[in-house]
Design an enzyme around this catalytic site. Structure first.
Site, PDB file in Angstrom:
ATOM      1  N   TYR A 146      37.355  49.845  35.008  1.00  0.00           N
ATOM      2  CA  TYR A 146      38.768  49.836  34.607  1.00  0.00           C
ATOM      3  C   TYR A 146      39.039  48.610  33.744  1.00  0.00           C
ATOM      4  CZ  TYR A 146      39.037  46.903  38.876  1.00  0.00           C
ATOM      5  OH  TYR A 146      38.823  45.971  39.850  1.00  0.00           O
ATOM      6  N   MET A 148      41.662  45.632  32.379  1.00  0.00           N
ATOM      7  CA  MET A 148      42.811  44.913  32.955  1.00  0.00           C
ATOM      8  C   MET A 148      43.277  43.755  32.086  1.00  0.00           C
ATOM      9  SD  MET A 148      41.307  42.694  36.161  1.00  0.00           S
ATOM     10  CE  MET A 148      42.797  41.696  36.297  1.00  0.00           C
ATOM     11  N   ASP A 149      44.513  43.373  32.325  1.00  0.00           N
ATOM     12  CA  ASP A 149      45.124  42.228  31.652  1.00  0.00           C
ATOM     13  C   ASP A 149      45.566  41.217  32.691  1.00  0.00           C
ATOM     14  OD1 ASP A 149      45.091  43.245  29.043  1.00  0.00           O
ATOM     15  OD2 ASP A 149      47.021  44.272  29.285  1.00  0.00           O
ATOM     16  N   GLN A 186      29.677  42.948  40.167  1.00  0.00           N
ATOM     17  CA  GLN A 186      30.759  43.005  39.183  1.00  0.00           C
ATOM     18  C   GLN A 186      30.252  42.551  37.824  1.00  0.00           C
ATOM     19  OE1 GLN A 186      30.199  40.198  40.697  1.00  0.00           O
ATOM     20  NE2 GLN A 186      31.426  38.512  39.932  1.00  0.00           N
ATOM     21  N   SER A 224      45.392  38.631  41.355  1.00  0.00           N
ATOM     22  CA  SER A 224      45.636  40.047  41.057  1.00  0.00           C
ATOM     23  C   SER A 224      47.067  40.455  41.411  1.00  0.00           C
ATOM     24  CB  SER A 224      44.654  40.940  41.814  1.00  0.00           C
ATOM     25  OG  SER A 224      43.342  40.702  41.372  1.00  0.00           O
TER      26      SER A 224
HETATM   27  C1  VOV Z   1      32.231  41.551  43.373  1.00  0.00           C
HETATM   28  C2  VOV Z   1      32.738  40.386  43.568  1.00  0.00           C
HETATM   29  C3  VOV Z   1      33.409  39.436  42.641  1.00  0.00           C
HETATM   30  C4  VOV Z   1      33.127  38.098  42.573  1.00  0.00           C
HETATM   31  C5  VOV Z   1      32.107  37.334  43.398  1.00  0.00           C
HETATM   32  C6  VOV Z   1      33.980  37.532  41.555  1.00  0.00           C
HETATM   33  C7  VOV Z   1      33.997  36.172  41.223  1.00  0.00           C
HETATM   34  C8  VOV Z   1      34.642  35.701  40.090  1.00  0.00           C
HETATM   35  C9  VOV Z   1      34.644  34.328  39.671  1.00  0.00           C
HETATM   36  C10 VOV Z   1      33.952  33.186  40.416  1.00  0.00           C
HETATM   37  C11 VOV Z   1      35.338  34.268  38.493  1.00  0.00           C
HETATM   38  C12 VOV Z   1      35.634  33.009  37.648  1.00  0.00           C
HETATM   39  C13 VOV Z   1      34.443  32.520  36.933  1.00  0.00           C
HETATM   40  C14 VOV Z   1      33.726  33.583  36.145  1.00  0.00           C
HETATM   41  O1  VOV Z   1      32.754  34.102  36.709  1.00  0.00           O
HETATM   42  O2  VOV Z   1      34.163  33.892  35.052  1.00  0.00           O
HETATM   43  C15 VOV Z   1      35.748  35.596  38.154  1.00  0.00           C
HETATM   44  C16 VOV Z   1      36.421  35.943  36.996  1.00  0.00           C
HETATM   45  C17 VOV Z   1      37.048  37.157  36.835  1.00  0.00           C
HETATM   46  N1  VOV Z   1      37.056  38.210  37.722  1.00  0.00           N
HETATM   47 FE1  VOV Z   1      36.013  38.331  39.421  1.00  0.00          FE
HETATM   48  N2  VOV Z   1      34.761  38.534  41.009  1.00  0.00           N
HETATM   49  C18 VOV Z   1      34.468  39.704  41.654  1.00  0.00           C
HETATM   50  C19 VOV Z   1      35.052  40.975  41.457  1.00  0.00           C
HETATM   51  C20 VOV Z   1      36.106  41.154  40.572  1.00  0.00           C
HETATM   52  C21 VOV Z   1      36.949  42.310  40.528  1.00  0.00           C
HETATM   53  C22 VOV Z   1      36.871  43.504  41.465  1.00  0.00           C
HETATM   54  C23 VOV Z   1      37.855  42.122  39.525  1.00  0.00           C
HETATM   55  C24 VOV Z   1      39.007  43.036  39.159  1.00  0.00           C
HETATM   56  C25 VOV Z   1      40.312  42.448  39.712  1.00  0.00           C
HETATM   57  C26 VOV Z   1      41.081  43.366  40.589  1.00  0.00           C
HETATM   58  O3  VOV Z   1      42.056  42.886  41.224  1.00  0.00           O
HETATM   59  O4  VOV Z   1      40.806  44.557  40.667  1.00  0.00           O
HETATM   60  C27 VOV Z   1      37.570  40.875  38.902  1.00  0.00           C
HETATM   61  C28 VOV Z   1      38.223  40.390  37.792  1.00  0.00           C
HETATM   62  C29 VOV Z   1      37.879  39.172  37.209  1.00  0.00           C
HETATM   63  C30 VOV Z   1      38.387  38.743  35.935  1.00  0.00           C
HETATM   64  C31 VOV Z   1      39.315  39.548  35.031  1.00  0.00           C
HETATM   65  C32 VOV Z   1      37.866  37.498  35.690  1.00  0.00           C
HETATM   66  C33 VOV Z   1      38.137  36.614  34.455  1.00  0.00           C
HETATM   67  C34 VOV Z   1      39.439  35.933  34.693  1.00  0.00           C
HETATM   68  C35 VOV Z   1      39.801  34.876  33.685  1.00  0.00           C
HETATM   69  O5  VOV Z   1      41.016  34.576  33.582  1.00  0.00           O
HETATM   70  O6  VOV Z   1      38.921  34.334  32.998  1.00  0.00           O
HETATM   71  N3  VOV Z   1      36.524  40.291  39.575  1.00  0.00           N
HETATM   72  N4  VOV Z   1      35.360  36.453  39.171  1.00  0.00           N
END
Ligand code: VOV
Length: 251
Positions: A146, A148-149, A186, A224
């Site tokens: 999916y 997202m913003d 992810q 989120s």
């Molecule tokens: C499966 C697990 C999982 C894990 C461990 C995880 C961890 C992390 C870390 C540590 C970081 C920050 C550093 C990086 O790694 O960039 C991120 C970054 C990010 N994530 Fe995440 N995320 C996961 C999973 C995960 C999901 C399921 C989603 C969808 C959100 C949801 O509500 O549906 C998501 C989104 C994001 C996004 C859009 C970003 C970038 C945001 C920004 O502003 O730059 N993410 N994420």
């Protein structure tokens, strides 16, 4: 002005969603269908061989429901490499029986919110960083995608938050994500300036229910709950070589 996060950027990613023209496919003589499937399989074997050499990544999944029939997901070092794959696919006979359903472009992205440090050349040498930016896609049973913003509305504007606050929010996000280690993988595809949303989120798992669990749990987390805005969801299951043949077989 609040400070932009620094990002490490890896391979470009294309999700190419297609629907099948089943009526046209069924009307094709059986030998032509067989030859078409054979040619499609050879194309997929080439993509697999490139993935084995770590020069790109590839996955093929069915899509459940009416949004599409399958998605071909590829990653490459340059945008034009993805165009080449898209064109090569369009030249296959099977493409004559597909209808474009959706597509999404992004770049494998890692920010410095949690990792810290500078996004300089040395960061790209770190094996864990490399694994994120230049991944080999596992043959997990299930797929979820999916776009997202991050919200930019009134008091809820992610892009106006100070860096320190965004770091805290991402830390909490990461802690929830870590609970799903070993269950959900992810892939965060940065797409600001490249596609209609700011990120494409692709998840792989051997248990489809984990998609619902992680996305639901994250909805309660501020990153989120307050700031996430979501596009359409696509889910499906692995279309490996063996299943592809039966999937396209007309009895
Ligand atoms: C499966 C697990 C999982 C894990 C461990 C995880 C961890 C992390 C870390 C540590 C970081 C920050 C550093 C990086 O790694 O960039 C991120 C970054 C990010 N994530 Fe995440 N995320 C996961 C999973 C995960 C999901 C399921 C989603 C969808 C959100 C949801 O509500 O549906 C998501 C989104 C994001 C996004 C859009 C970003 C970038 C945001 C920004 O502003 O730059 N993410 N994420």
């Amino acid at each position: 002005m609040s400070e932009a996060a620094e990002t490490l950027d890896g391979w470009y990613s294309l999700h190419d969603f297609r629907s099948l023209d089943w009526a046209g496919w069924k009307a094709l003589p059986a030998e032509e269908r067989d030859a078409t499937v054979k040619e499609f399989r050879q194309f997929l074997q080439q993509l697999d061989a490139i993935q084995s050499k770590h020069e790109g990544a590839y996955a093929l999944y069915t899509i459940t429901g009416q949004k599409a029939d399958f998605v071909l997901w590829t990653m490459r070092p340059a945008l034009e490499d993805l165009e080449e794959i898209e064109t090569a696919f369009n030249k296959l006979r099977i493409a004559d029986f597909t209808i474009p359903a959706y597509s999404y472009i992004g770049v494998n992205e890692l920010s410095n919110y949690v990792r810290g440090g500078k996004a300089d050349e040395s960061a790209y040498e770190n094996p864990r960083v490399r694994e994120r930016l230049y991944p080999t896609l596992p043959k997990s049973k299930y797929f979820c995608f999916y776009p997202m913003d991050k919200r930019r509305e009134g008091n809820d504007n992610w892009y106006m938050l100070p860096m320190e606050e965004r770091k805290e929010l991402m830390k909490s996000h990461g802690l929830i994500g870590r609970k799903y280690a070993g269950k959900v993988k992810q892939y965060i595809l940065g797409s600001t300036g490249l596609d209609d949303y700011e990120w494409g989120v692709a998840l792989l798992s051997d248990d489809a229910l984990q998609f619902k669990k992680i996305v639901y749990e994250m909805r309660f987390d501020e990153a989120s709950a307050r700031y996430g805005e979501f596009g359409p969801f696509y889910v499906g299951s692995l279309l490996d070589e063996e299943r592809l043949t039966s999937y396209l077989h007309i009895g």
